[in-house]
Design an enzyme around this catalytic site. Structure first.
Site, short mmCIF file in Angstrom:
data_model
loop_
_atom_site.label_atom_id
_atom_site.label_comp_id
_atom_site.label_asym_id
_atom_site.label_seq_id
_atom_site.Cartn_x
_atom_site.Cartn_y
_atom_site.Cartn_z
N HIS A 196 39.73 41.88 34.04
CA HIS A 196 38.76 42.56 33.18
C HIS A 196 39.40 43.17 31.93
O HIS A 196 39.01 44.25 31.49
CB HIS A 196 38.04 43.67 33.97
CG HIS A 196 37.12 43.14 35.02
ND1 HIS A 196 35.87 42.67 34.72
CD2 HIS A 196 37.28 42.97 36.36
CE1 HIS A 196 35.27 42.25 35.84
NE2 HIS A 196 36.12 42.42 36.84
N ASP A 253 39.84 45.23 40.37
CA ASP A 253 38.87 44.35 41.02
C ASP A 253 38.87 42.95 40.40
O ASP A 253 39.32 42.75 39.29
CB ASP A 253 37.47 44.94 40.88
CG ASP A 253 37.10 45.18 39.43
OD1 ASP A 253 37.95 45.71 38.69
OD2 ASP A 253 35.97 44.83 39.03
N GLU A 254 38.37 42.01 41.19
CA GLU A 254 38.05 40.66 40.72
C GLU A 254 39.16 40.04 39.88
O GLU A 254 38.94 39.61 38.75
CB GLU A 254 36.75 40.69 39.89
CG GLU A 254 35.55 41.16 40.70
CD GLU A 254 34.24 41.05 39.90
OE1 GLU A 254 33.30 40.44 40.41
OE2 GLU A 254 34.17 41.59 38.78
N VAL A 255 40.35 40.01 40.43
CA VAL A 255 41.48 39.45 39.69
C VAL A 255 41.67 37.98 40.07
O VAL A 255 41.97 37.66 41.21
CB VAL A 255 42.77 40.25 39.97
CG1 VAL A 255 43.93 39.67 39.16
CG2 VAL A 255 42.56 41.72 39.64
N GLU A 302 39.13 46.10 46.30
CA GLU A 302 39.96 44.89 46.49
C GLU A 302 41.43 45.24 46.73
O GLU A 302 42.12 44.56 47.49
CB GLU A 302 39.87 43.96 45.27
CG GLU A 302 38.58 43.17 45.18
CD GLU A 302 37.55 43.83 44.30
OE1 GLU A 302 37.52 45.09 44.28
OE2 GLU A 302 36.78 43.11 43.66
#
Lengths: 558, 558
Positions: free
Chosen positions: B295, B348-350, B399
């Site tokens: 992000h 998050d969301e890597v 996460e």
């Protein structure tokens, strides 16, 4: 329309003289040379990373020239008021404080030490001391923004106007010229020097709000009025009452507001006065509406005698004098609140079945040898007489004109809504007209995109100049069946701004199809300006009005 | 959680003593007899035409008794501050002016001549002079509203709190007790006397706003923060940056905000400071977020070296020290803006594909004998170290906990979002936790109705009392992929208020299924209160969040 250019005083004449001299003699003020030009917005290529190409104004002023200087504005900008308008200077002074808060919102509130700002002073010259706000009040102004050179008397920022209301319009324009530069952390005016001479194309530039289908708290109404002033709209048409609810206090008939949804969804006389006063401070008239004889079912909750019967409750009972006594009482009380010359009497969508089906009304019709159509005309004309007796000019929705044009009082202003072509007929018969064709200017029609709003033309189909003069202007309408305080502003904006430019700016400068792309960019800029001022204006390119953005992105391209 | 009841001073002890005496000895203050009772809102039948049954509070205080008196409030209500909290009294004084404007908005601004009002004075007693706003600051307060009888020392309105922030919560409660009566045109308190002892259930009651997917002007952020204070939320989680844009000025790395959408869609250091200061005046902490290593694509617009390569731009390049230098620089600059103890590091969301596919990063991984999963852990932990070095407590999205729970710094606060069941696991391992289960508390999930938000429970699945203590609270999240300044507030409200009551009020009093209908009415009342304060809160009964009302009607039943 009725606006005249302000009559400049001697000092201003001198300023403008030097300004124009500078255009003619390049050596006199070389900085102006080759820079001042008529801004051709629709030719400029828009680059959002380049502030200097981006001094957008909305609505477009009627005449303006600009240059290529970038000037800094002092956060401690001083304010000097002069001219004969001293008595009404409080209106401009309060506005100056509002605009100062807007202009320097993102900047340090104090001057940086050691910095000499190019623009340190705002002169406002107002010639008339009459602060009465009315239809046709002079809203013209001149605005000069130029640097103060050592050997020149050209300096500061000067707004000159015949009335305080013209000065307010000039302040709005000035605020749009002032851009906060995030790099220098300073407010800048790009493309100076600016010389703007501006006046509205139409004297009636309205927005209506229906506070009956949903109640709007006073603060929300103020938000709407405040935002109107940013687009130079000047009539807030307050559709206060309708069949669903009667929120307004009427001292002469104190049970009427029992027709409010709840005991909290009401407006006191003081609330209404405060709204009128708040609007006046922003140069906005409030046109109240009492829609009769239809759309009035809520009246009977306080006075059931106004209904033909308890089972047949619309339109108002035409057979009783009491009905007209109540209308007289409402208008007498409202006259003390609403000083605007125009008063809206509605008259639309009248289904007269109840008159025919209620025995005592039917009897009355027979006794008076009237059809229901006659009775509708009788009702509208009698209501007009009441309004006229209060020195109000009656406005009626177009159905009254469509049904009995030759009977309407000649002062009547016909308010178009059903479709195109009504204003041409109305002005041909000598009536004045307000354009609100629902296909383009009803804001609750969410499927109307910004450009359909923008290219709608109040003078469509009217060739004769004297007939064109009878079109007072137009109005966008915010009906509230599916709008309420949670979403009215994003239903109104940005599309109301498209109509606002149509009503303010020169037809020629804003009508060519090739303006489309640049106008879109300018409107997007204005929409983002609204959001910066805390107004929740929706994305311009929305397929439907007030719908959310479809994905992440910059405000300036959505 | 950590809030204690305020320690009353002698005068207040006396006041409360007489108050309770009055409950025990009916003859002493007969007016209180048979009237003071614990308000059982879910049993009272709601009648919108009867104000006396309608003194709704949101969120519900932890303890309160009320009576059956109706008291008038003086528009010139005076304000007396006492206690040791003098140094920080400006916070309460400014709040008093704000609330005075809210309470007397619809009333005449001056006392009516000849009228003796029941409530003429507000005493605020604050015991601590420490005005530092932090996690766990004491927000408890007592509020007594009772009539001043000739032979009694019970009088006026008294708010007593240990900290100024408790006093602010008391002022909000008081403002909700004050109702404008349109008949008498007077502000009334129904069901007096009121005695309220209140404190929050959780110390972290958050709302996040994503200002990267769309830019929110400072004024709009202030509107959001102001509205949070009405629901007693206390943490504004500012998700400033994301892959789409980097709006914040970072003096140490001045090219970073080139990642803003445009040169105007930015926040200066001064803007951010102003937001923190504005929030503090309302008792609201600002928790900033710098989401790494995913992000963060927008960072590379100013510093392309932060990208693995120009064609593979996320996550941040784990192989370069420069990456961590920039993070250090950002955090060092932000430390001067954000005093709140918690700092959000995202995580998050890597998607680590770029690390594997970019030759120099792949080489680095091999040199360090790391998988991409190892490198993700390495990045998160190194970022944590930087935050810790600035004396910040790191918060990470879940996460990080899900991937390497035993490696996280034990101070880490785990921020749940993916689904239920994470906080139980986190607290079982000794971590603190914030509940934001996306199925119920992500506000951009428009299909979640108010009651699913309301009945979500942060302590679900956690039985052990010491583990329950580790749940700091929860947060509703306003992601901005399809929200922007035009519609964020109606996406946030009223559903954020449902979460706010869950986080503030006693679990027992707000969890029974039979509270549903009365809670709904109370929430509708609060939604209308928000609209009265100019906040565009959407109808409560909407099938989808932020959708318009489906037809005309009262605010109180939509």
């Amino acid at each position: 329309m009725s606006s005249n250019s302000p009559k400049p005083n001697n000092r201003t004449i001198l300023l403008f003289f030097f300004f124009f001299i500078s255009l003619i003699f390049p050596f006199f003020l070389p900085v102006f040379v080759n820079s001042s030009r008529t801004l051709s917005l629709h030719k400029s290529k828009l680059r959002f990373d380049d502030g200097q190409n981006l001094t957008f104004l909305w609505p477009l002023p009627s005449q303006f020239t600009s240059g290529n200087q970038t000037l800094t504005v002092d956060p401690n900008l001083s304010f000097v008021f002069s001219g004969n308008g001293g008595r009404s200077s409080y209106i401009v002074e309060e506005a100056f404080q509002r605009y100062k808060n807007i202009i320097f919102k993102y900047s340090s509130k104090v001057s940086k030490s050691g910095v000499v700002y190019d623009l340190q002073k705002l002169n406002v010259i107002v010639h008339s001391d009459n602060d009465e706000l009315q239809l046709g009040v002079d809203e013209s102004y001149s605005l000069l923004v130029a640097k103060n050179y050592e050997h020149s008397i050209i300096g500061e920022i000067t707004i000159e106007a015949n009335s305080v209301y013209g000065a307010l319009r000039g302040l709005e324009t000035l605020s749009q010229l002032c851009v906060f530069d995030y790099g220098a952390k300073t407010v800048l005016v790009f493309k100076a020097p600016w010389f703007i001479q501006d006046k509205p194309r139409f004297e009636f530039r309205g927005l209506s709000l229906d506070t009956s289908r949903h109640y709007y708290p006073v603060d929300v109404i103020k938000q709407v009025i405040e935002s109107m002033s940013y687009a130079k709209l000047n009539v807030f048409h307050w559709h206060i009452l309708d069949e669903e609810s009667f929120p307004l206090e009427v001292p002469r008939y104190p049970n009427l507001w029992r027709g409010a949804y709840t005991k909290w969804e009401r407006y006191t006389v003081e609330d209404a006065q405060e709204i009128v006063s708040f609007a006046k401070m922003r140069g906005i008239n409030v046109m109240a509406e009492v829609d009769v004889p239809g759309h009035a079912e809520s009246w009977g909750k306080g006075y059931p005698d106004l209904w033909p019967s308890s089972s047949c409750t619309e339109p108002l009972d035409v057979s009783k004098n009491f009905t007209f006594d109540v209308i007289s009482g409402i208008l007498a009380d409202m006259r003390e609140i609403f000083p605007f010359k125009l008063f809206h009497l509605g008259g639309d969508e009248v289904n007269t079945d109840c008159w025919n089906s209620t025995p005592h009304v039917k009897q009355w019709l027979q006794d008076h040898n009237m059809t229901t159509k006659d009775a509708y005309q009788y009702f509208v004309l009698r209501a007009q007489e009441i309004a006229l007796s209060h020195n109000w000019t009656p406005v009626n929705w177009e159905e009254t004109f469509n049904a009995f044009p030759s009977k309407l009082n000649p002062q009547t202003v016909v308010h178009n809504w059903l479709g195109p072509g009504v204003c041409p007929k109305a002005v041909a018969k000598g009536f004045r007209c307000i354009f609100s064709n629902q296909g383009v200017w009803y804001l609750d029609h969410l499927d109307v995109p910004w450009d359909d709003v923008y290219f709608a033309e109040p003078l469509e189909g009217i060739k004769d100049a004297s007939e064109q003069q009878l079109v007072l202007g137009g109005e966008v309408c915010m009906w509230s069946e599916t709008a309420d305080p949670s979403n009215a502003q994003q239903t109104i904006w940005p599309r109301a701004a498209a109509a606002a430019e149509r009503l303010w700016s020169n037809r020629d400068a804003t009508s060519a199809t090739d303006t489309n792309s640049s106008t879109l960019n300018r409107l997007e800029y204005f929409r983002c300006l609204l959001t910066r001022r805390g107004i929740p204006a929706a994305p311009v390119r929305n397929h439907y009005g007030r719908s959310p953005p479809t994905g992440p992105g910059s405000c300036y391209v959505q």
